[in-house]
Design a protein around this motif. Structure first.
Motif, PDB file in Angstrom:
ATOM      1  N   TRP B 208      -2.929 -48.356 -40.676  1.00 25.79           N
ATOM      2  CA  TRP B 208      -2.123 -47.428 -41.473  1.00 25.79           C
ATOM      3  C   TRP B 208      -2.657 -47.355 -42.902  1.00 25.79           C
ATOM      4  O   TRP B 208      -2.827 -46.276 -43.465  1.00 25.79           O
ATOM      5  CB  TRP B 208      -0.658 -47.890 -41.458  1.00 25.79           C
ATOM      6  CG  TRP B 208       0.203 -47.084 -42.366  1.00 25.79           C
ATOM      7  CD1 TRP B 208       0.795 -45.888 -42.084  1.00 25.79           C
ATOM      8  CD2 TRP B 208       0.546 -47.398 -43.723  1.00 25.79           C
ATOM      9  NE1 TRP B 208       1.477 -45.429 -43.181  1.00 25.79           N
ATOM     10  CE2 TRP B 208       1.341 -46.343 -44.197  1.00 25.79           C
ATOM     11  CE3 TRP B 208       0.245 -48.466 -44.573  1.00 25.79           C
ATOM     12  CZ2 TRP B 208       1.852 -46.327 -45.486  1.00 25.79           C
ATOM     13  CZ3 TRP B 208       0.750 -48.444 -45.857  1.00 25.79           C
ATOM     14  CH2 TRP B 208       1.554 -47.380 -46.305  1.00 25.79           C
ATOM     15  N   ALA B 211      -5.826 -45.398 -43.338  1.00 17.62           N
ATOM     16  CA  ALA B 211      -5.670 -43.950 -43.183  1.00 17.62           C
ATOM     17  C   ALA B 211      -4.893 -43.344 -44.349  1.00 17.62           C
ATOM     18  O   ALA B 211      -4.915 -42.137 -44.548  1.00 17.62           O
ATOM     19  CB  ALA B 211      -4.950 -43.644 -41.872  1.00 17.62           C
ATOM     20  N   SER B 212      -4.230 -44.181 -45.118  1.00 19.30           N
ATOM     21  CA  SER B 212      -3.401 -43.676 -46.224  1.00 19.30           C
ATOM     22  C   SER B 212      -4.291 -43.283 -47.404  1.00 19.30           C
ATOM     23  O   SER B 212      -5.494 -43.477 -47.388  1.00 19.30           O
ATOM     24  CB  SER B 212      -2.411 -44.751 -46.681  1.00 19.30           C
ATOM     25  OG  SER B 212      -3.105 -45.737 -47.418  1.00 19.30           O
ATOM     26  N   ARG B 213      -3.668 -42.717 -48.421  1.00 17.05           N
ATOM     27  CA  ARG B 213      -4.410 -42.344 -49.626  1.00 17.05           C
ATOM     28  C   ARG B 213      -5.090 -43.571 -50.241  1.00 17.05           C
ATOM     29  O   ARG B 213      -6.162 -43.462 -50.819  1.00 17.05           O
ATOM     30  CB  ARG B 213      -3.470 -41.695 -50.638  1.00 17.05           C
ATOM     31  CG  ARG B 213      -3.364 -40.187 -50.449  1.00 17.05           C
ATOM     32  CD  ARG B 213      -2.447 -39.564 -51.446  1.00 17.05           C
ATOM     33  NE  ARG B 213      -1.113 -39.458 -50.913  1.00 17.05           N
ATOM     34  CZ  ARG B 213      -0.065 -40.132 -51.329  1.00 17.05           C
ATOM     35  NH1 ARG B 213      -0.164 -40.953 -52.331  1.00 17.05           N
ATOM     36  NH2 ARG B 213       1.099 -39.978 -50.762  1.00 17.05           N
ATOM     37  N   PHE B 214      -4.454 -44.722 -50.087  1.00 16.66           N
ATOM     38  CA  PHE B 214      -5.056 -45.954 -50.607  1.00 16.66           C
ATOM     39  C   PHE B 214      -6.431 -46.171 -49.969  1.00 16.66           C
ATOM     40  O   PHE B 214      -7.408 -46.464 -50.657  1.00 16.66           O
ATOM     41  CB  PHE B 214      -4.149 -47.150 -50.301  1.00 16.66           C
ATOM     42  CG  PHE B 214      -4.660 -48.458 -50.834  1.00 16.66           C
ATOM     43  CD1 PHE B 214      -4.310 -48.890 -52.101  1.00 16.66           C
ATOM     44  CD2 PHE B 214      -5.505 -49.250 -50.078  1.00 16.66           C
ATOM     45  CE1 PHE B 214      -4.787 -50.089 -52.602  1.00 16.66           C
ATOM     46  CE2 PHE B 214      -5.992 -50.453 -50.569  1.00 16.66           C
ATOM     47  CZ  PHE B 214      -5.629 -50.863 -51.829  1.00 16.66           C
ATOM     48  N   ILE B 216      -8.369 -43.966 -48.551  1.00 16.35           N
ATOM     49  CA  ILE B 216      -9.302 -42.922 -48.980  1.00 16.35           C
ATOM     50  C   ILE B 216      -9.878 -43.286 -50.352  1.00 16.35           C
ATOM     51  O   ILE B 216     -11.074 -43.208 -50.591  1.00 16.35           O
ATOM     52  CB  ILE B 216      -8.593 -41.545 -49.047  1.00 16.35           C
ATOM     53  CG1 ILE B 216      -8.192 -41.096 -47.639  1.00 16.35           C
ATOM     54  CG2 ILE B 216      -9.490 -40.499 -49.700  1.00 16.35           C
ATOM     55  CD1 ILE B 216      -7.363 -39.831 -47.610  1.00 16.35           C
ATOM     56  N   LEU B 217      -9.003 -43.751 -51.248  1.00 14.27           N
ATOM     57  CA  LEU B 217      -9.478 -44.077 -52.579  1.00 14.27           C
ATOM     58  C   LEU B 217     -10.394 -45.294 -52.584  1.00 14.27           C
ATOM     59  O   LEU B 217     -11.367 -45.375 -53.344  1.00 14.27           O
ATOM     60  CB  LEU B 217      -8.331 -44.287 -53.556  1.00 14.27           C
ATOM     61  CG  LEU B 217      -8.933 -43.957 -54.917  1.00 14.27           C
ATOM     62  CD1 LEU B 217      -8.284 -42.760 -55.517  1.00 14.27           C
ATOM     63  CD2 LEU B 217      -9.034 -45.110 -55.815  1.00 14.27           C
ATOM     64  N   ALA B 220     -13.617 -44.107 -51.546  1.00 13.97           N
ATOM     65  CA  ALA B 220     -14.169 -43.321 -52.649  1.00 13.97           C
ATOM     66  C   ALA B 220     -14.779 -44.253 -53.696  1.00 13.97           C
ATOM     67  O   ALA B 220     -15.879 -44.014 -54.194  1.00 13.97           O
ATOM     68  CB  ALA B 220     -13.088 -42.449 -53.267  1.00 13.97           C
ATOM     69  N   ARG B 222     -15.873 -47.212 -53.228  1.00 11.82           N
ATOM     70  CA  ARG B 222     -17.069 -47.831 -52.644  1.00 11.82           C
ATOM     71  C   ARG B 222     -18.267 -46.891 -52.804  1.00 11.82           C
ATOM     72  O   ARG B 222     -19.355 -47.312 -53.162  1.00 11.82           O
ATOM     73  CB  ARG B 222     -16.811 -48.116 -51.158  1.00 11.82           C
ATOM     74  CG  ARG B 222     -18.023 -48.586 -50.383  1.00 11.82           C
ATOM     75  CD  ARG B 222     -17.789 -48.481 -48.886  1.00 11.82           C
ATOM     76  NE  ARG B 222     -17.728 -47.089 -48.465  1.00 11.82           N
ATOM     77  CZ  ARG B 222     -17.305 -46.685 -47.266  1.00 11.82           C
ATOM     78  NH1 ARG B 222     -16.892 -47.571 -46.380  1.00 11.82           N
ATOM     79  NH2 ARG B 222     -17.284 -45.411 -46.955  1.00 11.82           N
ATOM     80  N   TYR B 233      -9.005 -41.888 -62.026  1.00 21.57           N
ATOM     81  CA  TYR B 233      -8.411 -43.068 -61.396  1.00 21.57           C
ATOM     82  C   TYR B 233      -9.016 -44.320 -62.000  1.00 21.57           C
ATOM     83  O   TYR B 233     -10.193 -44.341 -62.356  1.00 21.57           O
ATOM     84  CB  TYR B 233      -8.713 -43.107 -59.898  1.00 21.57           C
ATOM     85  CG  TYR B 233      -8.100 -41.985 -59.103  1.00 21.57           C
ATOM     86  CD1 TYR B 233      -6.857 -42.140 -58.495  1.00 21.57           C
ATOM     87  CD2 TYR B 233      -8.764 -40.783 -58.948  1.00 21.57           C
ATOM     88  CE1 TYR B 233      -6.301 -41.111 -57.759  1.00 21.57           C
ATOM     89  CE2 TYR B 233      -8.214 -39.752 -58.219  1.00 21.57           C
ATOM     90  CZ  TYR B 233      -6.974 -39.921 -57.622  1.00 21.57           C
ATOM     91  OH  TYR B 233      -6.434 -38.905 -56.897  1.00 21.57           O
ATOM     92  N   PHE B 238      -7.020 -50.799 -57.189  1.00 27.06           N
ATOM     93  CA  PHE B 238      -7.206 -50.565 -55.758  1.00 27.06           C
ATOM     94  C   PHE B 238      -8.032 -51.692 -55.147  1.00 27.06           C
ATOM     95  O   PHE B 238      -7.720 -52.204 -54.076  1.00 27.06           O
ATOM     96  CB  PHE B 238      -7.897 -49.213 -55.519  1.00 27.06           C
ATOM     97  CG  PHE B 238      -7.029 -48.033 -55.860  1.00 27.06           C
ATOM     98  CD1 PHE B 238      -6.224 -47.462 -54.901  1.00 27.06           C
ATOM     99  CD2 PHE B 238      -7.004 -47.518 -57.139  1.00 27.06           C
ATOM    100  CE1 PHE B 238      -5.402 -46.371 -55.204  1.00 27.06           C
ATOM    101  CE2 PHE B 238      -6.192 -46.436 -57.455  1.00 27.06           C
ATOM    102  CZ  PHE B 238      -5.392 -45.867 -56.495  1.00 27.06           C
ATOM    103  N   VAL B 241      -5.963 -55.021 -55.138  1.00 26.06           N
ATOM    104  CA  VAL B 241      -4.944 -55.054 -54.082  1.00 26.06           C
ATOM    105  C   VAL B 241      -5.597 -55.281 -52.722  1.00 26.06           C
ATOM    106  O   VAL B 241      -5.129 -56.097 -51.919  1.00 26.06           O
ATOM    107  CB  VAL B 241      -4.118 -53.744 -54.077  1.00 26.06           C
ATOM    108  CG1 VAL B 241      -3.251 -53.654 -52.835  1.00 26.06           C
ATOM    109  CG2 VAL B 241      -3.258 -53.669 -55.332  1.00 26.06           C
TER     110      VAL B 241
END
Ligand SMILES: Nc1ncnc2c1ncn2[C@@H]1O[C@H](COP(=O)(O)OP(=O)(O)O)[C@@H](O)[C@H]1O
Ligand SMILES: [Mg+2]
Lengths: 252, 342
Positions: B208, B211-214, B216-217, B220, B222, B233, B238, B241
């Motif tokens: 989950w 697949a979430s915006r977390f 994706i970011l 990104a 990386r 951002y 990120f 966490v």
């Protein structure tokens, strides 16, 4: 243009010097931009155009001088705070995120709330969704929305990045050589894209392509060796002997 | 790269296949083999965390053993105290000349404190450590080296404080946990089920999250940390966490492993084991959650088979395997399943 009432002033670069261990990429450089204005910056290779963008966006820090955005100094702020105030930049080398889909690239750009603790979830607010679809539409990438951005052709990457910069909703857009590697048809389309922004955004465009600059029909600032050289309409700049000498001096 | 994964029938069913095997195992395996499988599954929980930080975050940690060890030692302290007649202290302390418990041992006699410590201590250490490094914009190889130094420092500290940690021999001889006798067969299979459930929860939660915006970011950041910054951002939180979550999973894995193995020691959590953890995931596939679990199971199975027959051979074999995978199969075994080796 309406004189230069203080309220119209959006950006002012004020006597900035960028010193790369003795070499001055920007040398006491100053310029201003008014709200809604489109400005083209030209100059020979190495004139400091990209460095000017770097300075405004906080990638390099001036040893002297100030950058004022909406009247406030920003030259010491972290990059993401400068962006949060409403400035976004397209880099000279395409900087899309290669393993993300085209849509996810735009989704990141369009996102308003960029705080990490708001990122746990897949839901996207309706207005951001709309902004993404509009951005896809505007650069003709709707049919490519699902592919990994790294697989796009060079021109498509350029457009994606321009669309990303626009999708952030930033007031000031810095476009560093947006037509590099594009053919004449693609270049015209890019010009239309920028003209389509109208007065809603302030745009600083760096480019070499004179036909592109002509299509933009915007005032031109000429830089040379990190210094301000000239400012005027394209016709004025073209007719200027000093500008011609600078370009000839470099091509000879 | 075309999306071949959708064409491949194995990819979507792999997690279900693993789950089915996990459900059948208690009825098909001997108690000994089930215990072995449970250990490997506990390692699989840690491996999931490496997919998060290494595969999707581009953060290579050569120090996951530290967090594995924090979880393992936390449950070990509890079990040492639980088995003790009141007023006594563990025998190794007596042999080292101590006559009282160190103050930080005392709260571990509480089961609630111990569980909280397993969940919180590795997470907190992971968060503080990674923040201290990432907020200075140190990353890549330097970060990997710092994590390796952390693993070395941690195992050295444990060895040097023999009187309170059990030193090189670690902590062992546990008899019960939370009131259940460890030698009874029911406890063994009960712990297996607990491990399977935790593994499933971790898998679903990470799926989950990725697949979430977390997620994706994280990908990104990386691909282009600076690009992410210039989109407004701050990548540091990120990454922190993600690292903290991976540390938490390592800690939980370490605690479960210690329960199954009946021992925790510096040899299980130091520099070399920390590198082995990365090898499991490299072989299984660092972008794939299911791949990482398979990697942890297969490599440890192979290790068990090889090192009982030829103990010296294992490290060499693992090195060869690692080089083979890194050069020829950057997506690991999971890449084969997904039809994209590169
Ligand atoms: N990081 C750097 N270190 C040293 N010199 C640099 C650096 N970045 C740019 N320069 C120099 O500064 C000058 C201006 O560069 P740039 O702003 O990229 O020019 P352009 O006008 O072509 O965009 C060039 O001479 C370049 O070599
Ligand atoms: Mg340039």
């Amino acid at each position: 243009m309406s004189g230069s009432a203080v309220s119209d002033l959006l950006l002012s670069v004020d006597g900035v010097t960028i010193d790369y261990s003795g070499f001055k990429a920007l040398d006491n450089f100053s310029m201003t931009l008014n709200r809604g204005e489109t400005r083209v910056v030209i100059g020979p290779n190495g004139a400091g155009k990209s460095t000017l963008c770097d300075t405004i966006i906080g990638r390099v820090r001036p040893s002297q001088g100030r950058v004022l955005f909406k009247g406030e100094e920003i030259q010491r702020l972290p990059e993401q705070q400068i962006v949060a105030r409403g400035i976004c930049r397209k880099f000279q080398a395409p900087g899309v995120l290669p393993t993300l889909s085209v849509r996810d690239n735009l989704g990141l750009a369009a996102r308003k709330d960029r705080r990490w603790w708001k990122s746990f979830g897949a839901g996207i607010p309706a207005d951001e969704k709309r902004a993404v679809e509009e951005a896809l539409e505007s650069v003709g990438l709707t049919h490519r929305a699902g592919v990994e951005a790294g697989t796009l052709a060079h021109g498509e990457k350029q457009w994606l990045e321009i669309a990303m910069v626009m999708a952030t909703g930033a007031e000031l857009l810095l476009l560093d050589e947006p037509t590099a590697g594009m053919g004449p048809a693609e270049t015209s389309r890019t010009a239309q894209l920028i003209l389509g922004l109208g007065d809603s955004r302030t745009v600083l465009v760096i480019d070499h392509d004179m036909s592109f600059v002509e299509q933009l029909a915007a005032p031109v600032t000429v830089m040379h060796q990190g210094k301000f050289l000239k400012q005027g309409s394209i016709a004025e700049v073209r007719a200027d002997a000093e500008v011609a000498a600078v370009y000839l001096g470099h091509t000879a | 790269m075309p999306d071949l994964s959708r064409l491949d029938p194995l990819k979507p069913v792999l997690p279900w296949l693993l789950l089915a095997l996990g459900l059948v195992a208690p009825f098909a395996l001997s108690a000994y083999d089930l215990n072995l499988l449970a250990r490997f599954m506990a390692m699989g929980i840690l491996a999931l965390g490496l997919v998060l930080i290494w595969g999707h975050g581009g953060i290579l940690s050569l120090g996951q053993g530290v967090f594995f060890g924090l979880g393992g030692y936390a449950i070990a302290l509890h079990m040492k105290l639980a088995d003790l007649p009141s007023g006594e202290i563990p025998d190794f302390m007596v042999w080292s000349g101590r006559d009282s418990l160190p103050f930080w041992w005392i709260p571990f006699s509480s089961p609630a404190f111990t569980i909280a410590a397993i969940l919180i201590v590795p997470t907190l250490v992971g968060a503080l450590f990674s923040w201290a490094v990432f907020h200075r914009r140190v990353g890549g190889t330097y970060f990997a080296l710092i994590t390796q130094a952390l693993a070395l420092a941690f195992s050295t500290l444990i060895i040097s404080r023999q009187d309170v940690t059990g030193g090189f021999n670690g902590l062992t001889d546990f008899y019960s946990v939370f009131g259940f006798g460890l030698s009874s067969p029911g406890t063994g299979s009960g712990l297996y089920w607990v491990t399977l459930v935790v593994l499933c929860i971790a898998f679903v939660a990470l799926r989950w999250l990725l697949a979430s915006r977390f997620g994706i970011l994280l990908r990104a950041a990386r691909d282009g940390e600076n690009r992410v910054r210039f989109l407004g951002y701050s990548p540091t939180p990120f990454k922190v966490v993600a690292f903290a979550i991976a540390a938490m999973l390592a800690g939980i894995g370490g605690a479960l492993f210690t329960l199954h193995a009946g021992v925790v020691s510096p040899a299980l959590i130091g520099v070399v084991p920390s590198i082995e953890m990365v090898v499991w995931v490299a072989i299984g596939g660092r972008y794939s959650l299911a791949g990482a679990i398979v990697g942890a199971l297969l490599v440890n199975l192979a290790r068990d088979a090889v090192s009982s027959a030829f103990p010296e051979l294992w490290l060499y074999l693992m090195g060869v395997l690692f080089i083979f995978v890194v050069t020829l199969l950057p997506r690991g075994l999971a890449g084969l399943v997904q039809g994209k080796a590169a």
